[in-house]
Scaffold this active site. Structure first.
Site, PDB file in Angstrom:
ATOM      1  N   ASP A  25       0.797  -1.067   0.386  1.00  0.00           N
ATOM      2  CA  ASP A  25       0.207   0.359   0.260  1.00  0.00           C
ATOM      3  C   ASP A  25       0.885   1.040  -0.300  1.00  0.00           C
ATOM      4  OD1 ASP A  25       0.698  -0.821   2.738  1.00  0.00           O
ATOM      5  OD2 ASP A  25      -0.048   0.463   3.917  1.00  0.00           O
ATOM      6  N   HIS A  26       1.885   1.508  -0.098  1.00  0.00           N
ATOM      7  CA  HIS A  26       2.973   2.094  -0.031  1.00  0.00           C
ATOM      8  C   HIS A  26       3.074   2.772  -1.557  1.00  0.00           C
ATOM      9  CE1 HIS A  26       4.110  -1.092   2.439  1.00  0.00           C
ATOM     10  NE2 HIS A  26       5.151  -0.506   3.304  1.00  0.00           N
ATOM     11  N   GLY A  27       1.854   2.853  -1.981  1.00  0.00           N
ATOM     12  CA  GLY A  27       1.670   3.731  -3.746  1.00  0.00           C
ATOM     13  C   GLY A  27       1.702   4.704  -3.029  1.00  0.00           C
ATOM     14  N   THR A  29       1.911   6.344   0.407  1.00  0.00           N
ATOM     15  CA  THR A  29       3.038   7.308   1.616  1.00  0.00           C
ATOM     16  C   THR A  29       3.966   8.024  -0.338  1.00  0.00           C
ATOM     17  OG1 THR A  29       1.634   5.036   2.358  1.00  0.00           O
ATOM     18  CG2 THR A  29       3.788   6.475   3.063  1.00  0.00           C
ATOM     19  N   TYR A 144       1.259   0.821  15.234  1.00  0.00           N
ATOM     20  CA  TYR A 144       2.666   1.306  15.643  1.00  0.00           C
ATOM     21  C   TYR A 144       3.160   2.581  16.798  1.00  0.00           C
ATOM     22  CZ  TYR A 144       4.057   0.231  11.187  1.00  0.00           C
ATOM     23  OH  TYR A 144       3.654   0.270   9.610  1.00  0.00           O
ATOM     24  N   ALA A 145       3.890   2.151  17.605  1.00  0.00           N
ATOM     25  CA  ALA A 145       4.572   3.601  18.069  1.00  0.00           C
ATOM     26  C   ALA A 145       4.764   4.593  17.628  1.00  0.00           C
ATOM     27  CB  ALA A 145       5.325   3.040  19.647  1.00  0.00           C
ATOM     28  N   LYS A 174      -0.108  -6.001  13.961  1.00  0.00           N
ATOM     29  CA  LYS A 174       0.983  -5.487  13.256  1.00  0.00           C
ATOM     30  C   LYS A 174       1.895  -4.954  13.657  1.00  0.00           C
ATOM     31  CE  LYS A 174       2.786  -2.883  10.472  1.00  0.00           C
ATOM     32  NZ  LYS A 174       2.748  -1.976   9.322  1.00  0.00           N
ATOM     33  N   GLY A 199       8.953  -4.586   8.360  1.00  0.00           N
ATOM     34  CA  GLY A 199      10.493  -4.600   8.173  1.00  0.00           C
ATOM     35  C   GLY A 199      10.288  -3.387   7.978  1.00  0.00           C
ATOM     36  N   GLY A 200      10.306  -2.486   7.996  1.00  0.00           N
ATOM     37  CA  GLY A 200      10.824  -0.302   7.689  1.00  0.00           C
ATOM     38  C   GLY A 200      11.270  -0.642   6.911  1.00  0.00           C
ATOM     39  N   GLY A 226       6.714  -5.375   3.823  1.00  0.00           N
ATOM     40  CA  GLY A 226       6.160  -4.202   2.306  1.00  0.00           C
ATOM     41  C   GLY A 226       8.087  -4.655   1.736  1.00  0.00           C
ATOM     42  N   ARG A 227       8.736  -3.219   2.545  1.00  0.00           N
ATOM     43  CA  ARG A 227       9.740  -2.986   1.537  1.00  0.00           C
ATOM     44  C   ARG A 227      10.949  -3.862   1.368  1.00  0.00           C
ATOM     45  NH1 ARG A 227      10.116   2.729   4.366  1.00  0.00           N
ATOM     46  NH2 ARG A 227       8.869   1.692   6.542  1.00  0.00           N
TER      47      ARG A 227
HETATM   48  C1  LIG Z   1       6.504   4.279   4.667  1.00  0.00           C
HETATM   49  C2  LIG Z   1       6.184   3.710   6.170  1.00  0.00           C
HETATM   50  O1  LIG Z   1       6.916   4.805   6.807  1.00  0.00           O
HETATM   51  C3  LIG Z   1       5.759   2.725   6.471  1.00  0.00           C
HETATM   52  O2  LIG Z   1       5.941   2.146   7.294  1.00  0.00           O
HETATM   53  C4  LIG Z   1       3.857   3.242   6.131  1.00  0.00           C
HETATM   54  O3  LIG Z   1       3.824   3.662   7.264  1.00  0.00           O
HETATM   55  C5  LIG Z   1       3.569   1.416   6.563  1.00  0.00           C
HETATM   56  C6  LIG Z   1       2.114   1.602   5.518  1.00  0.00           C
HETATM   57  N1  LIG Z   1       2.692   0.540   4.704  1.00  0.00           N
HETATM   58  C7  LIG Z   1       2.621   2.798   4.620  1.00  0.00           C
HETATM   59  O4  LIG Z   1       3.088   3.049   3.894  1.00  0.00           O
HETATM   60  O5  LIG Z   1       1.176   3.701   5.200  1.00  0.00           O
HETATM   61  O1  LIG Z   2       1.666  -1.616   5.393  1.00  0.00           O
HETATM   62  C1  LIG Z   2       2.957  -1.402   5.789  1.00  0.00           C
HETATM   63  C2  LIG Z   2       3.848  -2.921   6.857  1.00  0.00           C
HETATM   64  O2  LIG Z   2       3.223  -3.198   7.330  1.00  0.00           O
HETATM   65  C3  LIG Z   2       4.786  -2.403   7.015  1.00  0.00           C
HETATM   66  O3  LIG Z   2       5.193  -2.048   5.713  1.00  0.00           O
HETATM   67  P1  LIG Z   2       6.988  -2.052   5.991  1.00  0.00           P
HETATM   68  O4  LIG Z   2       7.955  -1.268   4.141  1.00  0.00           O
HETATM   69  O5  LIG Z   2       7.777  -2.579   6.314  1.00  0.00           O
HETATM   70  O6  LIG Z   2       7.436  -1.154   6.499  1.00  0.00           O
END
Ligand SMILES: CC(=O)[C@@H](O)[C@H](O)C[C@H](N)C(=O)O
Ligand SMILES: O=CC(=O)COP(=O)(O)O
EC number: 2.2.1.10
Length: 265
Positions: A25-27, A29, A144-145, A174, A199-200, A226-227
């Site tokens: 879903d990072h597209g 962000t 997240y924190a 998560k 994963g970050g 994700g990444r």
């Molecule tokens: C890009 C980030 O910092 C990720 O941790 C996102 O917040 C995670 C999430 N999947 C997103 O893209 O919104």
């Molecule tokens: O939806 C985003 C995640 O769950 C985590 O993404 P990341 O790229 O592994 O931080």
């Protein structure tokens, strides 16, 4: 808040109670970063490698179903951008009904515990869990924190975030990783929900797999990563290595070796 439908659908996004979920879903962000332009090929690769489910925003659904090799699908229900006024201010992008129409087996929702937006996000997550319960569709809370003065790797803060997710009725949670198995055990023990980690940004293969090993050693239930997976030069191979640890209890070296990745990087 587990119903028969919720349990049946949870089994579509995991295997025997453990989860390898690849969020893409990072597209929203970050934009169409590496691995997301040809998202169809990435989805095909990670699901062939052993991912139980992939996750996108609802608008990407038409690009998912023909490429996920029969695996699960999760629709994410809020978002923000890194170039907008406040990345922590995630806003609703969809509803549970829309996710079901998009073919989702589960929905997910991101909450930044400790941020200025936490109160609104608690309300919204609670509304999502209530709506999802009506349909027997599981909710993955991305708890997240993150906020002013909050250490995003502090086990106490992470434990608080995962507990919040259970208190408002999520089915799976998560969060971030605290850095080692010993400290992460406190996070896992803070809730009865299955706990998976994000994963970050992408590290080396060894760093990625050691992190997954640490989560499993702490009693965690896998990853929503994700990444580290979709930006890998070989998403299928790294997904196979992650799956080897989560689903076959492999050591870091065995997971790297059996997936054809180099042991030293
Ligand atoms: C890009 C980030 O910092 C990720 O941790 C996102 O917040 C995670 C999430 N999947 C997103 O893209 O919104
Ligand atoms: O939806 C985003 C995640 O769950 C985590 O993404 P990341 O790229 O592994 O931080």
């Amino acid at each position: 808040m587990t119903t028969t439908g919720t349990q049946a659908r949870l089994e579509r996004i995991g295997t025997d109670g453990n989860y390898v979920i690849v969020p893409m879903d990072h597209g929203i962000t970050l934009g169409a970063v590496q691995g997301l332009k040809d998202i169809e090929s990435t989805i095909d690769g990670v699901t062939r490698g052993g991912a139980d489910a992939v996750l996108t925003q609802k608008g990407i659904a038409p690009r998912v179903h023909d490429h996920k090799n029969g695996q699960g699908y999760i629709v994410h229900l809020n978002a923000s951008t890194t170039i907008g006024p406040d990345e922590r201010d995630k806003r609703m992008t969809g509803t549970v009904e829309e996710a079901i129409r998009a073919g989702a087996d589960a929905v997910s929702f991101h909450i930044n515990v400790g941020s200025d937006h936490e109160p609104d996000q608690i309300t919204q997550l609670s509304e999502v869990t209530a709506a999802a319960d009506q349909f027997g569709i599981p909710v993955l809370a991305m708890a997240y924190a993150r906020g002013p003065g909050v250490d995003s790797e502090d086990p106490e803060a992470l434990g608080h975030a995962v507990r919040l997710a259970e208190e408002v009725g999520a089915d799976l949670v998560k969060t971030g990783y605290s850095g080692d198995a010993e400290s992460f055990q406190h996070v896992v023990e803070s809730t009865r929900l299955p706990v998976v980690i994000a994963g970050g940004s992408k590290g080396t293969d060894r760093e990625t797999i050691e992190m997954v090993r640490g989560v499993m050693d702490a009693g965690g239930s896998g990853v929503s990563m994700g990444r580290s997976i979709f930006q890998h030069e070989d998403p299928e191979a790294i997904a196979r290595a992650v799956s080897g640890v989560v689903h076959e209890d492999l050591s870091t070296d065995d997971a790297l070796r059996e997936s054809g990745l180099a042991l030293e990087v």
